[in-house]
Design an enzyme around this catalytic site. Sequence first.
Site, PDB file in Angstrom:
ATOM      1  CE1 TYR A 131      -9.132   0.595   8.177  1.00  0.00           C
ATOM      2  CE2 TYR A 131      -9.579   1.628  10.291  1.00  0.00           C
ATOM      3  CZ  TYR A 131      -8.749   1.448   9.207  1.00  0.00           C
ATOM      4  OH  TYR A 131      -7.540   2.103   9.143  1.00  0.00           O
ATOM      5  CG  ASP A 158      -5.477  -8.554  -5.142  1.00  0.00           C
ATOM      6  OD1 ASP A 158      -5.516  -8.315  -3.915  1.00  0.00           O
ATOM      7  OD2 ASP A 158      -6.465  -8.973  -5.772  1.00  0.00           O
ATOM      8  N   GLY A 214       0.822  -1.209   0.000  1.00  0.00           N
ATOM      9  CA  GLY A 214       0.000   0.000   0.000  1.00  0.00           C
ATOM     10  C   GLY A 214       0.848   1.247   0.000  1.00  0.00           C
ATOM     11  CE  LYS A 228      -6.161  -1.086   9.646  1.00  0.00           C
ATOM     12  NZ  LYS A 228      -4.944  -1.454   8.889  1.00  0.00           N
ATOM     13  NE  ARG A 236      -2.998   6.941  -3.715  1.00  0.00           N
ATOM     14  CZ  ARG A 236      -3.064   5.794  -4.406  1.00  0.00           C
ATOM     15  NH1 ARG A 236      -3.317   4.653  -3.779  1.00  0.00           N
ATOM     16  NH2 ARG A 236      -2.880   5.770  -5.697  1.00  0.00           N
TER      17      ARG A 236
END
Length: 256
Positions: free
Chosen positions: A153, A62, A12, A157, A15
């Site tokens: 999420y 991916d 990832g 996490k 950015r």
Amino acid sequence: MSTEPRVAVVTGAARGIGAATAVRLARDGRSVAVLDLDGTACAATVAAVRAVGGTALAVGCDVTDRTAVEEAVHRVAAELGPPTVLVNNAGVIRDNALFRMTDDDWDTVLAVHLRGAFLMTRACQSAMVDAGFGRIVSLSSTSALGNRGQANYAAAKAGVQGFTRTVALELGRFGVTANAVAPGFIETAMTATAAERAGLTAAEFAAEIAARTAVGRIGRPEDVAEAVAYLTGDAAGYVSGQILYVAGGPAGGPAG
């Protein structure tokens, strides 16, 4: 700073936190494999790494696809060297209230964050064991403690934290540490989306979060990158299975 050259993989990394981390690790002498779903999107990060005198390789991958992950790690090993530093940063959000959340919203977020961390770690761990040295840092979040509209999420996490502690137990005797960094509100494209969903401008949303953060400001990707740099360094060899909250205070507010 590392006492010898090491190869780092950052997922990832096109950015945001991933890009800042790639540049920060390059400053510590790492050769950095910059992974993202679209390899061409990594060009700016690669250029930033090279601008500080580092070596970088852009790789499209991916992280939810086992074959793609194995091929990516094989390419990194062939072109840069065996990866002994891994930063599991790839992530997406599909926020919604529980009753509106779709199966795809749930599955996508769990797959990228949790399956991705698992596949990448499994693919890289053999190089670390062979080297007798490894550093694995996975990105968690203050949302692991619960956050409205983020059931998927938050679950992912929190899962990253359990995964991290287990990897630390399994791989520690091979010289491999595993830790997680849990950011609070960090100014990224992802948090800009959250602001839009709240009906606020990015600046309004940031100001609201800063007002209830102990240090009186929102976080920057570089804040997280510094924490990752420490945990991936040679000096952190006795730190493993830990969750480091980078959130501006004990109650970090909504996550980034």
